[in-house]
Design a protein around this motif. Structure first.
Motif: not given
Length: 88
Positions: A62-67
């Motif tokens: 999971l990416t930071y941007e996705g979260l």
């Protein structure tokens, strides 16, 4: 992650509460310049460690941007999965 670690170490060095302040810019730049390569190598080692131990069909990154839903991605916290990555 690297700026957060630098700030955390600054707080500990000065007896401050965790996550209470940011290091002054001059100290941050000095620490970053001295530690960047070491910290990047440590981060790479952690990724390699887990990549070698978890089968590729069982990995979910999971990416930071996705979260957070930033940079045009749907938030994975609200059901979006635009930036979920599967490592081969």
């Amino acid at each position: 992650a690297i700026p957060s670690l630098g700030n955390h170490l600054y707080e500990r060095k000065h007896g401050m509460t965790d996550h209470s302040t940011r290091a002054p810019l001059e100290e941050w730049v000095e620490w970053r310049n001295a530690q960047f390569t070491k910290q990047l190598e440590s981060w790479k080692d952690m990724v390699v460690y887990w990549a070698e131990r978890v089968p590729s069909d069982r990995r979910l990154v999971l990416t930071y941007e996705g979260l957070t839903g930033t940079q045009g991605h749907d938030s994975e916290l609200t059901g979006g999965s635009a930036s979920t990555q599967k490592l081969a």
